[in-house]
Design an enzyme around this catalytic site. Structure first.
Site, PDB file in Angstrom:
ATOM      1  N   LEU A 385       0.728  -1.203   0.003  1.00 19.60           N
ATOM      2  CA  LEU A 385      -0.003   0.006  -0.029  1.00 19.60           C
ATOM      3  C   LEU A 385       0.996   1.333  -0.011  1.00 19.60           C
ATOM      4  O   LEU A 385       0.550   2.088  -0.362  1.00 19.60           O
ATOM      5  CB  LEU A 385      -0.786   0.019   0.978  1.00 19.60           C
ATOM      6  CG  LEU A 385      -1.964  -1.006   1.201  1.00 19.60           C
ATOM      7  CD1 LEU A 385      -2.515  -0.774   2.598  1.00 19.60           C
ATOM      8  CD2 LEU A 385      -3.147  -0.493   0.212  1.00 19.60           C
ATOM      9  N   GLY A 388       8.018   3.667   2.845  1.00 19.36           N
ATOM     10  CA  GLY A 388       8.575   5.130   3.411  1.00 19.36           C
ATOM     11  C   GLY A 388       9.697   4.563   4.394  1.00 19.36           C
ATOM     12  O   GLY A 388      10.299   3.556   4.427  1.00 19.36           O
ATOM     13  N   GLY A 389      10.237   5.713   4.930  1.00 25.47           N
ATOM     14  CA  GLY A 389      11.122   5.700   5.984  1.00 25.47           C
ATOM     15  C   GLY A 389      10.742   4.739   7.029  1.00 25.47           C
ATOM     16  O   GLY A 389      11.946   3.830   7.674  1.00 25.47           O
ATOM     17  N   THR A 392       7.063  -0.595   5.258  1.00 24.08           N
ATOM     18  CA  THR A 392       6.221  -0.853   4.316  1.00 24.08           C
ATOM     19  C   THR A 392       4.851  -1.189   4.697  1.00 24.08           C
ATOM     20  O   THR A 392       4.962  -2.038   5.803  1.00 24.08           O
ATOM     21  CB  THR A 392       6.841  -2.199   3.551  1.00 24.08           C
ATOM     22  OG1 THR A 392       8.275  -1.944   3.147  1.00 24.08           O
ATOM     23  CG2 THR A 392       5.979  -2.234   2.099  1.00 24.08           C
ATOM     24  N   VAL A 393       3.748  -0.971   4.375  1.00 25.19           N
ATOM     25  CA  VAL A 393       2.546  -1.116   4.514  1.00 25.19           C
ATOM     26  C   VAL A 393       1.937  -2.059   3.493  1.00 25.19           C
ATOM     27  O   VAL A 393       1.930  -1.708   2.363  1.00 25.19           O
ATOM     28  CB  VAL A 393       1.573   0.251   4.940  1.00 25.19           C
ATOM     29  CG1 VAL A 393       0.354  -0.267   5.289  1.00 25.19           C
ATOM     30  CG2 VAL A 393       2.203   0.918   5.971  1.00 25.19           C
ATOM     31  N   LYS A 407       1.484  -3.177   8.995  1.00 26.47           N
ATOM     32  CA  LYS A 407       2.786  -2.459   8.760  1.00 26.47           C
ATOM     33  C   LYS A 407       4.131  -3.159   9.274  1.00 26.47           C
ATOM     34  O   LYS A 407       4.263  -3.651  10.435  1.00 26.47           O
ATOM     35  CB  LYS A 407       2.779  -1.058   9.756  1.00 26.47           C
ATOM     36  CG  LYS A 407       3.984  -0.111   9.475  1.00 26.47           C
ATOM     37  CD  LYS A 407       3.600   1.349   9.904  1.00 26.47           C
ATOM     38  CE  LYS A 407       4.244   1.378  11.262  1.00 26.47           C
ATOM     39  NZ  LYS A 407       4.191   2.661  11.906  1.00 26.47           N
ATOM     40  N   ASP A 506       4.349  13.109  13.911  1.00 25.12           N
ATOM     41  CA  ASP A 506       4.563  13.023  12.356  1.00 25.12           C
ATOM     42  C   ASP A 506       3.257  13.432  11.723  1.00 25.12           C
ATOM     43  O   ASP A 506       2.635  12.596  10.880  1.00 25.12           O
ATOM     44  CB  ASP A 506       5.059  11.581  12.042  1.00 25.12           C
ATOM     45  CG  ASP A 506       5.739  11.820  10.669  1.00 25.12           C
ATOM     46  OD1 ASP A 506       5.924  12.893  10.069  1.00 25.12           O
ATOM     47  OD2 ASP A 506       6.021  10.712  10.108  1.00 25.12           O
TER      48      ASP A 506
END
Ligand code: NAG
Ligand code: NAG
Ligand code: NAG
Ligand code: NAG
Ligand code: NAG
Ligand code: NAG
Ligand code: NAG
Ligand code: NAG
Ligand code: NAG
Ligand code: NAG
Length: 715
Positions: A385, A388-389, A392-393, A407, A506
């Site tokens: 999906l 990112g840092g 992964t999702v 996640k 965030d």
């Protein structure tokens, strides 16, 4: 592994032993018919031979075992031959035949000789093997005459052979020099296949009277199995004088003609996994019979049903066992690894904590790694999906068809597992409609996995900026205000309404998810930190996303709730302008939206950076109001920013007013100030015109109560 390896290796060895045993059992299948004696003394009696009625294929294969002899002897049907080895490979049988000898004294008087020249009379299906036997004559004045007859159907033709040896002494004789043709002291020659009988006669050239013959040892002649006699000049005479017999190989066959004929017969003797071999004198002649052989890769008795078994079957068993052991060891290793990860990732601690908190165990599931592998089709690429840092999702489907977002963090939580566990516990306690719900987690993998509810409509970022075909964002001002208000509510709840305040750290457009009804869902608490109640500040490494990052936090490394407020201010600015928080496509002075936004307001040219579509929707007043709210959120000093709760209530108020514009009449700025109840609040109500669309005291008060009530309900 090393600690627990010993019993496993013992187990492994014993398993291999069992496998080898099984394999060798396979290689030695029974040789006789079921219920028949398989041996006579040490001799294996394989079918078609057999001892006793019904145990042999034909009468000629009738074997009598003389148990009273020592060792017991296996007699062939006619009683003349004692079998010492029966081989199925090429249809052979070994027996010991007498040696012809002829000895004279110096006067030429015969001192010893085989009374009748040795002869052999074989009955079908036995013949003398030419391939495996040689005729040998040993002596220094010796001629051996061999006379034989072929077996039917070879016309019982006669076959005559002579072998001669002459020598004056044995000094020049060489070890093993008994090669074909005449030689010193020894003569050897080959034989044809298919002979059924023979006589062997020893003769002399000198008639044993010649005075030249000072040296006159005995003469010997015999048929012997190849390799069973080697001539040694110094020892052979002595040995032969003691020995009475030497081994001879006979051929046997199933005498029904060749394979072609036999295969048509109902009593064809070759069973499953075997082949038929013609028995011939040589390749030019018609076969007299046949014998059977197991096919390559098989071993055993081709005359017995199921007698030929794959040698490879044993290996197959071995292979299967080895594979199984390997699999089992791997399984153990994986279980160990999972346990290790579970411990390292704080799974035990979480279990304890969940148990202590009571009642939460049912809502926060601990998933097994298998469950999640299955749900994500083994983390297939098509299930990603987002990346990112943080990691992964993946999109996953649980067995009950629930969609989940899984996640997979990039970094193992090993080093800070207790914090991780605390976060999981805190997140599992959050039950707010605008916060993505944590369904469970998995500690068995190297990096802990978190399982969230799946939100269908993507991120706010996608809706604002990732418009395909250059289309403008489809989000109306009403929806944007709803998203802003809901996000603010969620953050306010995290900051103030949970037992331990949580700072999201965030807040950004990509972390605000939207469902099918454009309900905002705050997500990704990977960087989040909880603040113990007795502390209001947490020193920590600066973490966050460029463009959203609180400048004060960047400088001081001190994290407070106001950092989230700043980030939320950036999100508000994004909603108002449809501009990305940071864009290198913009001129340097305009790269940071926060800076661009605040300076535009200060230069009284806000309207130029607002999204034209929003302006066209005709809410300029409200846009300015939200813009001012964003501006105070973006204040450099955290203390001067409003709290999230204040922002949330302000936005909620605007939403309600936007829905019911007739209520505007009730608004008084002083009351708003009173309601916001913060010493700093005065500073951000800049100009009466900008706050003129807020609601009444009573309405705010009741709304506040309602909101708090709903937060409480959610927990
Ligand atoms: C039979 O086998 C046993 C054990 O292998 C051996 O001791 C014995 O001498 C053998 N007997 C004969 C007659 O070969
Ligand atoms: C097999 O041989 C034994 C002993 O020589 C004999 O008694 C028996 O009758 C034979 N069986 C057949 C079917 O010829
Ligand atoms: C069995 O063996 C014994 C002892 O060698 C011998 O006396 C007897 O004649 C044998 N019987 C047969 C049928 O050959
Ligand atoms: C019997 O014959 C087979 C095949 O020729 C051979 O391998 C085996 O060594 C022989 N056994 C004895 C005891 O001579
Ligand atoms: C054997 O030798 C003796 C003398 O040693 C002699 O008398 C005799 O005739 C010879 N012949 C036979 C057949 O014994
Ligand atoms: C012949 O064979 C015997 C027995 O193996 C050995 O002792 C002898 O040395 C051999 N002689 C030669 C010349 O090879
Ligand atoms: C061998 O067989 C042939 C033909 O059947 C016969 O004439 C001859 O006498 C036999 N020889 C012996 C030694 O039995
Ligand atoms: C046979 O024996 C003699 C002495 O007995 C010896 O000189 C000679 O070398 C031996 N030959 C072989 C081939 O062993
Ligand atoms: C056996 O011999 C016959 C006749 O010569 C021939 O037709 C057949 O192919 C042979 N079979 C085998 C298996 O060698
Ligand atoms: C969206 O709204 C509809 C109508 O109110 C409701 O039935 C549906 O469950 C909502 N969807 C979600 C994901 O909340």
């Amino acid at each position: 592994m090393a600690l627990h390896g010993r019993p496993l290796i013992m187990q492994l060895i014993s398993l291999v032993m069992v496998a080898i045993e099984a394999a060798s059992d396979q290689a030695l299948p029974p040789q006789a018919l079921p219920g028949c004696p398989g041996r006579c003394g040490n001799l294996t009696i394989p079918y078609p031979f057999g001892i006793g009625d019904g145990c042999y294929l034909r009468q000629r294969f009738n074997i009598t075992c003389n148990e009273s002899a020592h060792p017991p002897t296996a007699l062939l049907a006619d009683g003349s031959i004692i079998a010492t080895n029966i081989s199925l490979d090429e249809g052979e049988l070994q027996f010991w035949n007498t040696i012809a000898h002829d000895c004279y004294d110096k006067q030429g008087n015969q001192t010893g000789s085989t009374s009748n020249s040795p002869s052999l009379q074989l009955n079908p299906p036995f013949t003398i093997s030419g391939t495996k036997n040689n005729l040998i004559a040993v002596g220094c004045d010796t001629s051996a005459i061999f006379k034989g007859n072929f077996q039917y159907p070879y016309d019982e033709a006669r076959y005559i052979l002579t072998c001669m040896s002459i020598c004056y002494n044995l000094d020049s004789a060489v070890n093993g020099s008994c090669s074909f043709g005449s030689s010193i002291g020894c003569c050897q020659t080959g034989l044809p296949n298919g002979l059924k009988n023979f006589t062997l006669t020893l003769g002399s050239f000198s008639e044993y009277k010649d005075v030249i013959w000072n040296f006159k040892p005995c003469s010997y002649a015999f048929i012997v199995e190849e390799g069973e006699f080697t001539f040694f000049p110094n020892t052979s005479f002595q040995e032969l004088s003691k020995n009475q017999q030497l081994p001879v190989i006979l051929n046997w066959e199933i005498q029904d003609g060749g394979c072609a004929e036999a295969q048509k017969r109902h009593d064809y003797a070759c069973k499953a996994n075997s082949r038929c071999v013609n028995r011939t004198i040589d390749i030019r002649t018609e076969p007299s019979g046949y014998y059977c052989q197991c096919l390559p890769g098989f071993e055993g008795n081709p005359y017995l049903p199921d007698g030929c078994r794959g040698v490879s079957l044993g290996f197959l068993v071995l292979l299967v066992v080895i594979i199984w052991i390997h699999w089992e060891m791997n399984k153990r290793r994986i279980i160990k690894l999972k346990e290790k990860h579970f411990k390292e990732n704080g799974g035990l601690m979480l279990q304890q904590q969940l148990a202590r908190h009571g009642g939460r165990v049912d809502t926060t599931r601990i998933f097994t790694s298998e469950e999640l592998e299955k749900a994500t089709n083994n983390y297939h690429e098509s299930r990603i999906l987002g990346e990112g840092g943080y990691g992964t999702v993946y999109k996953g489907t649980l067995p009950d068809n629930t969609m989940v977002a899984i996640k997979k963090s990039k970094v193992a939580a090993r080093t800070q597992h207790d914090q991780f566990v605390n976060e999981v516990i805190l997140l599992s306690q959050i039950n707010h409609r605008n916060v993505v719900r944590l369904l469970g987690c998995c500690f068995e993998t190297e990096v802990p996995l978190l399982v969230y509810e799946y939100i269908t409509h993507g991120t706010l970022f996608e809706h604002l900026f990732n418009n395909k075909n250059g289309k403008r964002s489809s989000l109306s001002w009403e929806l944007r205000l709803k998203i802003a208000s809901e996000t603010a509510g969620a953050l306010a709840y995290l900051h103030s309404s949970t037992s331990t305040p949580i700072i999201h750290r965030d807040v950004k457009a990509t972390n605000i998810l939207l469902d099918e009804n454009y309900t905002a869902k705050e997500s990704d608490f990977g960087a989040s930190r909880f603040i113990p109640l007795d502390q209001t500040q947490v020193a920590t490494l600066v973490q966050g996303t460029m463009g959203y990052l609180d400048p004060e936090y960047m400088q001081s490394n001190t994290l407070t709730e106001k950092s989230d407020v700043y980030s939320f201010g950036v999100v508000l600015a994004e909603l108002l302008t449809s501009k990305v928080a940071v864009s290198f496509a913009r001129p340097e002075s305009e790269r940071s939206l926060a800076y661009l936004f605040v300076s535009s307001i200060e230069k009284q040219c806000l309207i130029q950076i607002l999204d034209a579509d929003m302006v066209n929707e005709g809410n300029v007043e409200m846009l300015e109001q939200v813009a001012n709210l964003a501006k105070i959120c973006l204040r450099v000093k955290g203390k001067e920013r409003p709290t999230m709760k204040e922002v949330a209530m302000e936005l909620e108020g605007m939403r309600t007013t936007a829905k019911h514009p007739w209520k505007n009449a009730d608004f008084y700025p002083e009351e708003t100030e009173y309601l916001l109840g913060s010493p700093n609040s005065k500073s951000y109500i800049e100009g009466k015109g900008e706050v003129s669309s807020s609601g009444s005291v009573s309405r705010y008060a009741s709304m506040q109560n309602e909101m708090l009530k709903s937060y409480d309900d959610g927990r």
